[in-house]
Design a protein around this motif. Structure first.
Motif, short mmCIF file in Angstrom:
data_model
loop_
_atom_site.label_atom_id
_atom_site.label_comp_id
_atom_site.label_asym_id
_atom_site.label_seq_id
_atom_site.Cartn_x
_atom_site.Cartn_y
_atom_site.Cartn_z
N ALA B 78 -39.37 28.96 -21.30
CA ALA B 78 -39.84 28.10 -22.38
C ALA B 78 -38.86 26.95 -22.60
O ALA B 78 -37.65 27.16 -22.70
CB ALA B 78 -39.97 28.91 -23.65
N GLY B 79 -39.42 25.72 -22.70
CA GLY B 79 -38.58 24.56 -23.00
C GLY B 79 -38.86 24.03 -24.40
O GLY B 79 -37.99 23.46 -25.04
N GLY B 80 -40.09 24.19 -24.87
CA GLY B 80 -40.46 23.69 -26.19
C GLY B 80 -41.96 23.64 -26.32
O GLY B 80 -42.68 23.85 -25.34
N ILE B 81 -42.43 23.40 -27.56
CA ILE B 81 -43.87 23.20 -27.71
C ILE B 81 -44.13 21.98 -28.59
O ILE B 81 -43.32 21.62 -29.44
CB ILE B 81 -44.60 24.44 -28.31
N ARG B 84 -48.94 19.71 -32.15
CA ARG B 84 -50.02 18.76 -32.46
C ARG B 84 -50.81 18.42 -31.20
O ARG B 84 -52.03 18.36 -31.23
CB ARG B 84 -49.44 17.49 -33.10
N ARG B 85 -50.08 18.23 -30.09
CA ARG B 85 -50.78 17.96 -28.82
C ARG B 85 -51.24 19.25 -28.15
O ARG B 85 -51.93 19.21 -27.12
CB ARG B 85 -49.86 17.18 -27.88
N LYS B 86 -50.84 20.36 -28.72
CA LYS B 86 -51.16 21.68 -28.15
C LYS B 86 -50.70 21.79 -26.69
O LYS B 86 -51.48 22.05 -25.78
CB LYS B 86 -52.66 21.98 -28.27
N GLU B 87 -49.41 21.52 -26.54
CA GLU B 87 -48.83 21.62 -25.21
C GLU B 87 -47.56 22.46 -25.24
O GLU B 87 -46.78 22.37 -26.18
CB GLU B 87 -48.50 20.22 -24.66
N LEU B 88 -47.43 23.23 -24.19
CA LEU B 88 -46.23 24.06 -24.03
C LEU B 88 -45.41 23.48 -22.88
O LEU B 88 -45.97 23.13 -21.84
CB LEU B 88 -46.67 25.49 -23.69
N TYR B 89 -44.12 23.34 -23.11
CA TYR B 89 -43.25 22.81 -22.06
C TYR B 89 -42.45 23.92 -21.45
O TYR B 89 -41.87 24.75 -22.15
CB TYR B 89 -42.33 21.72 -22.64
N LEU B 90 -42.45 23.92 -20.13
CA LEU B 90 -41.65 24.91 -19.40
C LEU B 90 -40.60 24.15 -18.62
O LEU B 90 -40.87 23.05 -18.11
CB LEU B 90 -42.54 25.70 -18.43
N SER B 91 -39.40 24.73 -18.50
CA SER B 91 -38.38 24.00 -17.76
C SER B 91 -38.78 23.92 -16.29
O SER B 91 -39.15 24.92 -15.67
CB SER B 91 -37.01 24.65 -17.94
N GLY B 92 -38.74 22.69 -15.77
CA GLY B 92 -39.02 22.47 -14.35
C GLY B 92 -40.47 22.57 -13.95
O GLY B 92 -40.76 22.87 -12.80
#
Lengths: 168, 436
Positions: B78-81, B84-92
């Motif tokens: 997990a990198g962050g979420i 509002r845009r309903k997006e999940l960020y994953l590292s790399g």
């Protein structure tokens, strides 16, 4: 056809033949301490209560198991411990609110009633019919009769109304 | 509908399976932070014993389990979420768009502040990778120092003992398993360990870990606050865990000790849920949010979060804190308010010679908490009595007089056996025999 153990404490004499039969069938020794069914002796009331797993629908033990070592047999709905997968962590023993799955220190695994794969030794051994293995529809009918008797008597505490029913 | 589940421990896996039961068509992505298939940390001690292989720790046994349920299992940290845009960020990797997100990122070990905690040979006991590192050094007869004798520490202790390590345990609290049991029980455990040849230092801090070069296999030395320096080939850190919530900073998901949730396990961000060790849900004993970082609670959360995410609104009524521990054959457990309440009555059975202890805590005529040592038969009844809140009536006084009659009391109140009579029923329990 689903079958269930039906326990009528009113017929139990406390002979503990069910415990002997269970431990012999499942552990290969006559050792009531290892029985999966236990008879509780309410000495004051002269009442004996055989007690074992009800194969409950919630399957607390199965849900708590971290390694999927307890599964529900799709045909009989019996909750079965797979000894090859059980690591002996005992989480199921504290998760089961009925206290009917127990740790066996000599195997390092947990044990519970699995209705002897469909032929329970306890009910075969019971000389008084306090433990019977019945088709579940029959059980439902008996339950209905009890409720009807209760309603007719107008008492929620009608005799026999509280016979615990172990069912699938 | 795309359900994204971040975290593949018991909470995440249970949630994914529950969603699939309720929604046959939705897309489910399960994201694990470790390279292995989803596994159970609970099983790691048994891997260290050598009782099982790594695959024996897997949460689900069939290799095609996730495929067969059309659950996409992938790796990612997990990198962050962006809620509002309903997006999940994953590292790399690319952002993952979600409709409903479950955060089930669990917890990580707390590394105590001391010099030397990063040395080679100092490891946590949390992941399969940690387990492999321990296995490399925990040879028979090897000097091993275990830092922390809480619940996790005490479970690892068992495994290290089984491997035949020369074991020293250091605990900063005045007793073992201080957050699970009282002085009587903790004292029994420590005495049991010492009788088995394990050196136990309670009320002792580790000041530093030093590299000492080769000293008969021991390359490390652990400096204790009592002045002793213990040589070690391996130092295992088990000083507690904290929620994995660092990536949520600035995300709009409110975090206290863990992620804050409502009874439907929804976080403060829309369509974002949380479950398991990373969240603070209601403790049924107090009615207040707390982190109950245990396997059965993770599964409960996972199931409820899954139901709520798939549209079956199901409130969480609270989880019961409970633990069971096997310390080299001495089995102990604690449930609910194991400390009791100041104004409540208690029932106690103490048999120091035979390492048996049972303490029952009441509020009115209800059981609210319990501790046991050396008692395993029907121990789940303690949960049954606490969680159902059955009124014990006259059985409370009988239990205060003879706590070992717990099982009868349970059967009587749960199954309706009558109460009364002068002498009481008699059941031979192991405790009753030992006390006689």
């Amino acid at each position: 056809m689903l079958k269930a153990l039906v326990i009528d404490p009113g017929k139990c004499t406390g002979c503990k033949q069910c415990e002997m039969a269970c431990s012999y069938e499942n552990e290969g020794e006559f050792n009531v301490a290892k029985s999966r069914i236990r008879v509780f002796d309410f000495h004051e009331q002269g009442k004996m209560v055989p007690y074992t797993c009800t194969q409950c629908a919630e399957a607390w033990c199965q849900q708590a198991c971290p390694v999927n070592a307890i599964t529900t047999d799709p045909l009989s709905l019996v909750k079965v411990v797979h000894e090859n997968l059980c690591v002996g962590c005992k989480v199921c023993t504290i998760a089961c609110p009925f206290g009917t799955i127990n740790y066996n220190a000599s195997t390092g695994k947990v044990t519970k009633c699995d209705l002897c794969q469909g032929n329970p030794a306890c009910s075969d051994a019971c000389p008084t019919g306090a433990i019977t293995f019945q088709d579940i529809e029959q059980t439902g009918f008996d339950k209905m009769k009890v409720w009807a008797a209760q309603a007719a008597a107008g008492s929620p505490d009608a005799p026999g109304a509280k016979a615990p029913v172990a069912k699938h | 509908m795309h359900y994204v589940i971040l975290g593949a421990g018991p909470a995440g896996v249970t949630a994914a399976e529950t969603i699939r039961q309720k929604d046959r068509n939705g897309r489910i992505t399960l994201i694990g932070g470790e390279p292995e298939p989803p596994y159970s940390r609970m099983a790691i001690p048994y891997l260290l014993h050598g009782d099982i292989e790594e695959r024996g720790t897997y949460l689900r046994q069939k290799p095609d389990h996730y495929d067969s349920l059309c659950i996409e299992y992938r790796h990612g940290r997990a990198g962050g979420i962006d809620s509002r845009r309903k997006e999940l960020y994953l590292s790399g990797s690319d952002p993952v768009a979600y409709d409903k997100l479950l955060i089930a990122t669990g917890a990580s070990p707390v590394i105590p502040k001391m010099s030397g905690s990063n040395l080679d040979g100092v490891v946590n006991c949390w992941t399969l990778a940690d387990a492999r590192a321990i296995l490399k050094r925990a040879d028979k007869g090897a000097p091993v120092v275990l830092v922390g004798a809480g619940f996790i520490g005490s479970i690892v202790l068992e495994a290290l003992y089984q491997r035949g390590c020369d074991l020293t345990v250091v605990e900063i609290a005045p007793r073992m398993v201080a957050r699970m049991m009282d002085d009587t029980a903790g004292g029994m455990l420590a005495r049991w360990c010492r009788e088995k040849g394990v050196k136990v230092h309670t009320g002792t801090k580790v000041n530093a870990i030093r590299q000492t070069g080769s000293n008969g296999g021991a390359t490390l030395a652990v400096d204790l606050s009592n002045g002793q320096a213990i040589p070690a080939q391996l130092v295992v850190l088990a000083a507690g865990v904290k929620s994995n919530t660092g990536f949520l900073v600035g995300s709009g998901v409110k975090v206290n000790w863990g992620i804050q949730v409502n009874p439907f396990l929804e976080t403060s961000a829309p369509d974002v849920f949380a479950a398991g060790d990373c969240c603070e849900a209601v403790d049924i004993s107090t009615g207040k949010p707390d982190m109950l970082a245990i396997q059965p609670v993770a599964v409960e959360h996972g199931r409820l979060a899954g139901l709520n995410m798939a549209g079956t609104k199901t409130p969480h009524r609270g989880s019961l804190n409970m633990n069971v521990l096997d310390t080299m054959g001495l089995i102990s457990s604690s449930f609910g308010l194991w400390q009791g309440k100041p104004e409540g009555q208690t029932a106690k059975l103490i048999d120091e010679d035979n390492f048996k202890y049972l303490k029952l805590n009441f509020e009115g005529d209800r059981l609210i908490g319990a501790q046991s040592v050396g008692l395993t038969d029907h121990v789940g009844m303690l949960r049954g009595l606490i969680q159902t809140g059955f009124r014990l009536g006259g059985w409370k006084d009988k239990l205060i007089a003879s706590p070992e009659r717990l099982r009868e009391a349970y059967i009587a109140v749960a199954q309706g056996a009558p109460i009364g009579g002068p002498t009481g029923p008699h059941v031979n329990t192991p405790i009753a025999k030992a006390a006689a």
